[in-house]
Design a protein around this motif. Structure first.
Motif, PDB file in Angstrom:
ATOM      1  N   ALA A 152       7.079  -1.920  -4.263  1.00  0.00           N
ATOM      2  CA  ALA A 152       7.907  -1.176  -3.314  1.00  0.00           C
ATOM      3  C   ALA A 152       9.230  -0.772  -3.962  1.00  0.00           C
ATOM      4  CB  ALA A 152       8.150  -2.007  -2.061  1.00  0.00           C
ATOM      5  N   GLN A 153       9.761  -1.644  -4.818  1.00  0.00           N
ATOM      6  CA  GLN A 153      11.056  -1.324  -5.431  1.00  0.00           C
ATOM      7  C   GLN A 153      10.966  -0.053  -6.281  1.00  0.00           C
ATOM      8  OE1 GLN A 153      12.825  -4.490  -7.717  1.00  0.00           O
ATOM      9  NE2 GLN A 153      14.686  -3.322  -8.062  1.00  0.00           N
ATOM     10  N   ILE A 154       9.862   0.098  -6.982  1.00  0.00           N
ATOM     11  CA  ILE A 154       9.664   1.295  -7.801  1.00  0.00           C
ATOM     12  C   ILE A 154       9.571   2.526  -6.882  1.00  0.00           C
ATOM     13  CG2 ILE A 154       8.081   2.422  -9.435  1.00  0.00           C
ATOM     14  CD1 ILE A 154       8.882  -0.022 -10.850  1.00  0.00           C
ATOM     15  N   TYR A 155       8.823   2.363  -5.806  1.00  0.00           N
ATOM     16  CA  TYR A 155       8.587   3.459  -4.861  1.00  0.00           C
ATOM     17  C   TYR A 155       9.873   3.801  -4.104  1.00  0.00           C
ATOM     18  CZ  TYR A 155       6.011   5.768  -0.994  1.00  0.00           C
ATOM     19  OH  TYR A 155       5.528   6.634  -0.054  1.00  0.00           O
TER      20      TYR A 155
ATOM     21  N   ILE B 230       0.842  -1.209   0.000  1.00  0.00           N
ATOM     22  CA  ILE B 230       0.000   0.000   0.000  1.00  0.00           C
ATOM     23  C   ILE B 230       0.873   1.255   0.000  1.00  0.00           C
ATOM     24  CG2 ILE B 230      -1.927   1.184   1.126  1.00  0.00           C
ATOM     25  CD1 ILE B 230      -2.635  -1.336   2.572  1.00  0.00           C
ATOM     26  N   PHE B 231       0.460   2.219  -0.831  1.00  0.00           N
ATOM     27  CA  PHE B 231       1.227   3.471  -0.990  1.00  0.00           C
ATOM     28  C   PHE B 231       0.247   4.630  -1.136  1.00  0.00           C
ATOM     29  CE2 PHE B 231       3.171  -0.138  -3.084  1.00  0.00           C
ATOM     30  CZ  PHE B 231       4.470  -0.144  -2.584  1.00  0.00           C
ATOM     31  N   GLY B 232       0.760   5.837  -0.969  1.00  0.00           N
ATOM     32  CA  GLY B 232       0.000   7.008  -1.367  1.00  0.00           C
ATOM     33  C   GLY B 232      -0.133   6.961  -2.882  1.00  0.00           C
ATOM     34  N   PHE B 233      -1.372   7.140  -3.396  1.00  0.00           N
ATOM     35  CA  PHE B 233      -1.585   6.946  -4.831  1.00  0.00           C
ATOM     36  C   PHE B 233      -0.714   7.877  -5.677  1.00  0.00           C
ATOM     37  CE2 PHE B 233      -3.776   8.426  -8.673  1.00  0.00           C
ATOM     38  CZ  PHE B 233      -3.567   7.292  -9.433  1.00  0.00           C
ATOM     39  N   GLU B 234      -0.749   9.164  -5.377  1.00  0.00           N
ATOM     40  CA  GLU B 234      -0.028  10.123  -6.225  1.00  0.00           C
ATOM     41  C   GLU B 234       1.479   9.848  -6.204  1.00  0.00           C
ATOM     42  OE1 GLU B 234      -2.494  10.936  -4.136  1.00  0.00           O
ATOM     43  OE2 GLU B 234      -4.009  11.886  -5.416  1.00  0.00           O
ATOM     44  N   ASP B 235       1.994   9.451  -5.041  1.00  0.00           N
ATOM     45  CA  ASP B 235       3.442   9.165  -4.937  1.00  0.00           C
ATOM     46  C   ASP B 235       3.822   7.944  -5.764  1.00  0.00           C
ATOM     47  OD1 ASP B 235       3.752  11.278  -3.214  1.00  0.00           O
ATOM     48  OD2 ASP B 235       3.612  10.056  -1.399  1.00  0.00           O
ATOM     49  N   LEU B 236       2.983   6.911  -5.685  1.00  0.00           N
ATOM     50  CA  LEU B 236       3.318   5.693  -6.445  1.00  0.00           C
ATOM     51  C   LEU B 236       3.196   5.956  -7.949  1.00  0.00           C
ATOM     52  CD1 LEU B 236       4.196   2.720  -6.095  1.00  0.00           C
ATOM     53  CD2 LEU B 236       1.804   2.096  -6.473  1.00  0.00           C
ATOM     54  N   LEU B 237       2.179   6.717  -8.325  1.00  0.00           N
ATOM     55  CA  LEU B 237       2.010   7.050  -9.754  1.00  0.00           C
ATOM     56  C   LEU B 237       3.240   7.789 -10.281  1.00  0.00           C
ATOM     57  CD1 LEU B 237       0.124   7.286 -12.281  1.00  0.00           C
ATOM     58  CD2 LEU B 237      -0.656   9.470 -11.298  1.00  0.00           C
ATOM     59  N   ALA B 238       3.682   8.767  -9.521  1.00  0.00           N
ATOM     60  CA  ALA B 238       4.857   9.547  -9.950  1.00  0.00           C
ATOM     61  C   ALA B 238       6.081   8.633 -10.065  1.00  0.00           C
ATOM     62  CB  ALA B 238       5.122  10.683  -8.962  1.00  0.00           C
ATOM     63  N   ALA B 239       6.217   7.717  -9.115  1.00  0.00           N
ATOM     64  CA  ALA B 239       7.366   6.803  -9.140  1.00  0.00           C
ATOM     65  C   ALA B 239       7.297   5.898 -10.373  1.00  0.00           C
ATOM     66  CB  ALA B 239       7.386   5.963  -7.861  1.00  0.00           C
ATOM     67  N   TYR B 240       6.106   5.410 -10.679  1.00  0.00           N
ATOM     68  CA  TYR B 240       5.946   4.547 -11.860  1.00  0.00           C
ATOM     69  C   TYR B 240       6.226   5.319 -13.152  1.00  0.00           C
ATOM     70  CZ  TYR B 240       4.626  -0.117 -10.415  1.00  0.00           C
ATOM     71  OH  TYR B 240       4.675  -1.411  -9.958  1.00  0.00           O
ATOM     72  N   ARG B 241       5.787   6.564 -13.196  1.00  0.00           N
ATOM     73  CA  ARG B 241       6.027   7.353 -14.414  1.00  0.00           C
ATOM     74  C   ARG B 241       7.519   7.582 -14.605  1.00  0.00           C
ATOM     75  NH1 ARG B 241       0.947  11.656 -14.140  1.00  0.00           N
ATOM     76  NH2 ARG B 241      -0.542  10.244 -15.129  1.00  0.00           N
TER      77      ARG B 241
END
Ligand code: CTP
Ligand code: MG
Length: 244
Positions: free
Chosen positions: A202-205, A178-189
């Motif tokens: 988690a590795q992406i985050y 589980i992550f903050g949505f906006e933070d995980l999205l930014a990390a994935y982008r």
């Protein structure tokens, strides 16, 4: 009714090929006690009251079947999307996150969390799910894991030991994560820009430098990878029946 202080979305990557299981279909569709694994995974996520939207990534040829499984497994109405999977798990999850980025159901002014959960994990205990949510709300990101108890070796291509890895501090992690949505999205982008893939979210985050809390997972929250895992899952279910 209690005021909701956050919204929780879930993304289930279910677009793999299940090559190690060898069932000729993605693992989410492989039956366990007469129900597809995805049915079990979805059902177990729905004990979370603030789960407001579900996105599942599916292979093109399985899209309709996955849709039907979702219809059968959703215990209450909520927005559901089936998005195309990608070549890697990372791509499948990213497609789900991008769908959520365009979703109009987010309420402004409250926290938005996203849980990523493998379709191949049929036994998420409610108690673990609740602990994860509480931890993610307190600390921003939470994943379940188990400390490695066996001795760990690095083995070379010839099957010979190349090194013994100190297992101190080594954990194997599970989902949901589980992550903050906006933070995980930014990390994935960012990862997509750099062409990076990972075997968990988690590795992406982690690449953003933000901390991720690991909490004790449970053994029963297994991922079905091989035939043996499926046999084990069946045994777990039989044990459950015998105990009631
Ligand atoms: N997954 C996905 N898209 C991919 C690869 C995997 O959505 N391109 C999903 C799988 O469907 C599964 C989860 O990610 O729910 C965990 O991946 P894994 O256990 O590796 O499943 P598969 O890749 O399907 O299996 P295998 O590696 O044995 O082929
Ligand atoms: Mg895989």
């Amino acid at each position: 009714m209690e005021e909701k202080s956050y919204q929780l979305a879930a993304v289930i990557p279910a677009a793999g090929s299940g090559s190690r299981l060898g069932a000729g279909m993605s693992k989410g569709l492989v039956p366990l006690a007469g129900r597809p694994l995805l049915w079990w995974a979805v059902t177990s996520l729905f004990t979370a009251e603030n789960l407001v939207v579900l996105v599942v990534a599916a292979r093109e040829e399985e899209r309709e079947t996955i849709r039907r499984v979702l219809e059968e497994s959703l215990p209450r109405p909520l927005p559901v999307a089936v998005v195309p999977g990608g070549a890697e798990r990372t791509d499948s999850v990213r497609h789900g996150l991008e769908w959520l980025a365009a979703w109009e159901g987010w309420w402004p002014g409250i926290r938005h969390l996203v849980a990523i959960h493998d379709a191949a994990r049929p036994f998420l205990p409610r108690e673990l799910w609740e602990r994860l949510l509480t931890t993610a709300l307190e600390e921003g990101a939470a994943v379940p894991g188990l400390p490695i108890v066996e001795t760990v070796k690095r083995v070379d291509a010839e099957g010979k030991i190349a090194a013994t890895v100190d297992r101190q501090g080594l954990w194997r992690v599970q989902t949901p994560q589980i992550f903050g949505f906006e933070d995980l999205l930014a990390a994935y982008r960012r990862a997509a820009e750099l062409g990076l893939t990972a075997t968990d979210d988690a590795q992406i985050y982690e690449w953003t430098g933000r901390p991720v809390r690991v909490i004790p997972g449970v053994w029963k929250n297994i991922k079905i990878t091989t035939r043996e895992d499926l046999a084990l899952a069946e045994a777990i279910l039989r044990g459950r029946e015998e105990n009631v």
